[in-house]
Enzyme design. Structure first.
Site, PDB file in Angstrom:
ATOM      1  N   GLY A   1      43.352  61.077   3.203  1.00  0.00           N
ATOM      2  CA  GLY A   1      42.769  60.019   3.865  1.00  0.00           C
ATOM      3  C   GLY A   1      43.653  59.022   4.564  1.00  0.00           C
ATOM      4  O   GLY A   1      44.483  59.805   5.465  1.00  0.00           O
ATOM      5  N   GLU A   2      43.963  57.828   4.425  1.00  0.00           N
ATOM      6  CA  GLU A   2      44.876  57.277   5.218  1.00  0.00           C
ATOM      7  C   GLU A   2      46.102  56.572   3.824  1.00  0.00           C
ATOM      8  O   GLU A   2      45.536  55.883   3.205  1.00  0.00           O
ATOM      9  CB  GLU A   2      44.342  56.061   5.827  1.00  0.00           C
ATOM     10  CG  GLU A   2      45.219  55.121   6.533  1.00  0.00           C
ATOM     11  CD  GLU A   2      46.083  55.812   7.670  1.00  0.00           C
ATOM     12  OE1 GLU A   2      45.574  56.678   8.244  1.00  0.00           O
ATOM     13  OE2 GLU A   2      47.400  55.490   7.556  1.00  0.00           O
ATOM     14  N   SER A   3      47.135  57.156   4.008  1.00  0.00           N
ATOM     15  CA  SER A   3      48.235  57.096   2.762  1.00  0.00           C
ATOM     16  C   SER A   3      48.558  55.309   2.626  1.00  0.00           C
ATOM     17  O   SER A   3      48.356  54.719   1.501  1.00  0.00           O
ATOM     18  CB  SER A   3      49.441  57.894   3.150  1.00  0.00           C
ATOM     19  OG  SER A   3      49.882  57.440   4.174  1.00  0.00           O
TER      20      SER A   3
ATOM     21  N   CYS B   1      47.692  66.208   1.675  1.00  0.00           N
ATOM     22  CA  CYS B   1      47.780  65.412   2.845  1.00  0.00           C
ATOM     23  C   CYS B   1      48.154  64.105   2.866  1.00  0.00           C
ATOM     24  O   CYS B   1      49.234  63.796   2.500  1.00  0.00           O
ATOM     25  CB  CYS B   1      46.513  65.345   3.887  1.00  0.00           C
ATOM     26  SG  CYS B   1      46.718  64.859   5.528  1.00  0.00           S
TER      27      CYS B   1
ATOM     28  N   ARG C   1      55.097  61.522   8.694  1.00  0.00           N
ATOM     29  CA  ARG C   1      53.652  61.367   8.868  1.00  0.00           C
ATOM     30  C   ARG C   1      53.159  61.694  10.352  1.00  0.00           C
ATOM     31  O   ARG C   1      53.985  61.856  11.357  1.00  0.00           O
ATOM     32  CB  ARG C   1      53.233  59.851   8.558  1.00  0.00           C
ATOM     33  CG  ARG C   1      53.301  59.360   7.261  1.00  0.00           C
ATOM     34  CD  ARG C   1      53.072  57.997   7.314  1.00  0.00           C
ATOM     35  NE  ARG C   1      51.655  57.625   7.228  1.00  0.00           N
ATOM     36  CZ  ARG C   1      50.946  56.596   7.587  1.00  0.00           C
ATOM     37  NH1 ARG C   1      51.745  55.553   7.527  1.00  0.00           N
ATOM     38  NH2 ARG C   1      49.804  56.288   7.640  1.00  0.00           N
TER      39      ARG C   1
ATOM     40  N   ILE D   1      44.836  67.826   9.366  1.00  0.00           N
ATOM     41  CA  ILE D   1      44.156  66.837   9.853  1.00  0.00           C
ATOM     42  C   ILE D   1      45.136  65.446   9.955  1.00  0.00           C
ATOM     43  O   ILE D   1      45.579  65.042   8.969  1.00  0.00           O
ATOM     44  CB  ILE D   1      42.682  66.235   9.358  1.00  0.00           C
ATOM     45  CG1 ILE D   1      41.855  67.364   9.402  1.00  0.00           C
ATOM     46  CG2 ILE D   1      42.362  65.087  10.120  1.00  0.00           C
ATOM     47  CD1 ILE D   1      40.613  66.915   8.371  1.00  0.00           C
ATOM     48  N   ARG D   2      45.587  65.070  11.084  1.00  0.00           N
ATOM     49  CA  ARG D   2      46.811  64.314  11.345  1.00  0.00           C
ATOM     50  C   ARG D   2      47.545  64.590  10.003  1.00  0.00           C
ATOM     51  O   ARG D   2      47.897  63.430   9.456  1.00  0.00           O
ATOM     52  CB  ARG D   2      46.261  62.741  11.376  1.00  0.00           C
ATOM     53  CG  ARG D   2      45.248  62.542  12.703  1.00  0.00           C
ATOM     54  CD  ARG D   2      44.848  60.947  12.741  1.00  0.00           C
ATOM     55  NE  ARG D   2      44.010  60.722  11.662  1.00  0.00           N
ATOM     56  CZ  ARG D   2      42.777  61.116  11.442  1.00  0.00           C
ATOM     57  NH1 ARG D   2      42.158  61.679  12.225  1.00  0.00           N
ATOM     58  NH2 ARG D   2      42.104  60.875  10.611  1.00  0.00           N
TER      59      ARG D   2
ATOM     60  N   HIS E   1      44.409  70.612   3.927  1.00  0.00           N
ATOM     61  CA  HIS E   1      43.184  70.420   3.221  1.00  0.00           C
ATOM     62  C   HIS E   1      42.475  71.288   2.457  1.00  0.00           C
ATOM     63  O   HIS E   1      41.545  71.922   3.146  1.00  0.00           O
ATOM     64  CB  HIS E   1      41.998  69.455   3.993  1.00  0.00           C
ATOM     65  CG  HIS E   1      42.624  68.138   4.370  1.00  0.00           C
ATOM     66  ND1 HIS E   1      42.096  66.909   3.700  1.00  0.00           N
ATOM     67  CD2 HIS E   1      43.220  67.605   5.213  1.00  0.00           C
ATOM     68  CE1 HIS E   1      42.666  65.530   4.311  1.00  0.00           C
ATOM     69  NE2 HIS E   1      43.245  66.285   5.335  1.00  0.00           N
TER      70      HIS E   1
ATOM     71  N   GLU F   1      40.616  71.643   0.200  1.00  0.00           N
ATOM     72  CA  GLU F   1      39.101  71.250  -0.233  1.00  0.00           C
ATOM     73  C   GLU F   1      37.941  71.450   0.724  1.00  0.00           C
ATOM     74  O   GLU F   1      36.896  71.394   0.614  1.00  0.00           O
ATOM     75  CB  GLU F   1      39.023  69.734  -0.712  1.00  0.00           C
ATOM     76  CG  GLU F   1      39.044  68.682   0.234  1.00  0.00           C
ATOM     77  CD  GLU F   1      40.145  68.286   0.852  1.00  0.00           C
ATOM     78  OE1 GLU F   1      41.423  69.041   0.791  1.00  0.00           O
ATOM     79  OE2 GLU F   1      40.353  67.292   1.692  1.00  0.00           O
TER      80      GLU F   1
HETATM   81  N1  GLN Z   1      47.497  60.587   8.604  1.00  0.00           N
HETATM   82  C1  GLN Z   1      47.286  60.217   7.545  1.00  0.00           C
HETATM   83  C2  GLN Z   1      48.457  59.459   6.776  1.00  0.00           C
HETATM   84  O1  GLN Z   1      49.554  59.388   7.418  1.00  0.00           O
HETATM   85  C3  GLN Z   1      47.031  61.439   6.571  1.00  0.00           C
HETATM   86  C4  GLN Z   1      45.892  62.316   6.991  1.00  0.00           C
HETATM   87  C5  GLN Z   1      45.175  62.977   6.136  1.00  0.00           C
HETATM   88  O2  GLN Z   1      45.072  62.783   4.859  1.00  0.00           O
HETATM   89  N2  GLN Z   1      44.175  63.881   6.556  1.00  0.00           N
HETATM   90  O3  GLN Z   1      48.395  58.864   5.747  1.00  0.00           O
END
Ligand code: GLN
Length: 190
Positions: free
Chosen positions: A47-49, A79, A106, A135-136, A171, A173
């Site tokens: 997600g977004e840390s 992630c 990151r 993903i990112r 990921h 999952e």
């Molecule tokens: N870019 C997100 C972060 O820095 C991590 C991306 C992800 O969990 N898919 O938190």
């Protein structure tokens, strides 16, 4: 059935719940400290840390999760979850859970490669390469001596284990391959 928590504040929660069910475990969504009772392992999803870290503080989950991990309960970060576990985050002052002896960078793979898939070998997993979805994603820029490197993409570390802590930059999952979830469940049930 063994109960495994999935931190459910933000991110790829449902996908992890499904993989856990597929692998024969019972997922428990963790949103409050009480939800940690009775779980034998915990997954921190992607997600977004920054957001997840903020919500963990807001919902008083940061200390209880840190204690759980410190007491030896297996914790698996994917992630953003890897970033939450790291002791050091490049360019940031403060860690979140901060228990894993790694420094993470990151969004390591650049714009054009915001998201991509590749086949990786993963130490301790049999049956050929694992299809990894990034993903990112972060990568591990430095790892302490107690950290075992499980997988690399090119020259970058993307999966690590330190005792009861497991982390992947990708990921697992998001594919139907259950091998990494099973690997984690083996940490839970030695
Ligand atoms: N870019 C997100 C972060 O820095 C991590 C991306 C992800 O969990 N898919 O938190």
């Amino acid at each position: 059935m063994v109960k495994i928590g999935v931190l459910g504040l933000q991110g790829a929660v449902e996908e992890h719940r499904q993989r856990l069910r597929d692998a024969g475990a019972e997922p428990v969504t963790v949103k409050r400290p009480e939800d940690l009772e009775g779980i034998r392992g915990l997954i921190l999803p992607g997600g977004e840390s920054t957001t997840i870290g903020k919500l963990m503080r807001q919902y008083d989950l940061l200390d209880p999760v840190r204690e759980l991990a410190r007491s030896g309960t297996p914790v698996f970060g994917t992630c953003a979850g890897m970033i939450l576990l790291a002791k050091e985050i490049e360019g940031e002052e403060e860690a979140h859970i901060g228990l894993m002896d790694i420094r993470v960078a990151r969004n390591s793979f650049g714009r054009q490669k915001d998201s991509f898939e590749t086949d990786l070998t993963f130490k301790g997993i049999e049956g050929g390469p694992f299809r990894a979805v990034f993903i990112r994603a972060p990568h591990v820029a430095a790892a302490g001596p107690g950290v075992e490197v499980l997988s690399k993409f090119q020259d970058r570390i993307v999966a690590v284990r330190q005792g009861n802590l497991l982390a992947t930059a990708f990921h697992p999952e998001l594919t139907e391959d259950l091998r990494i979830h099973r690997y984690f469940l083996e940490m839970v049930q030695p």
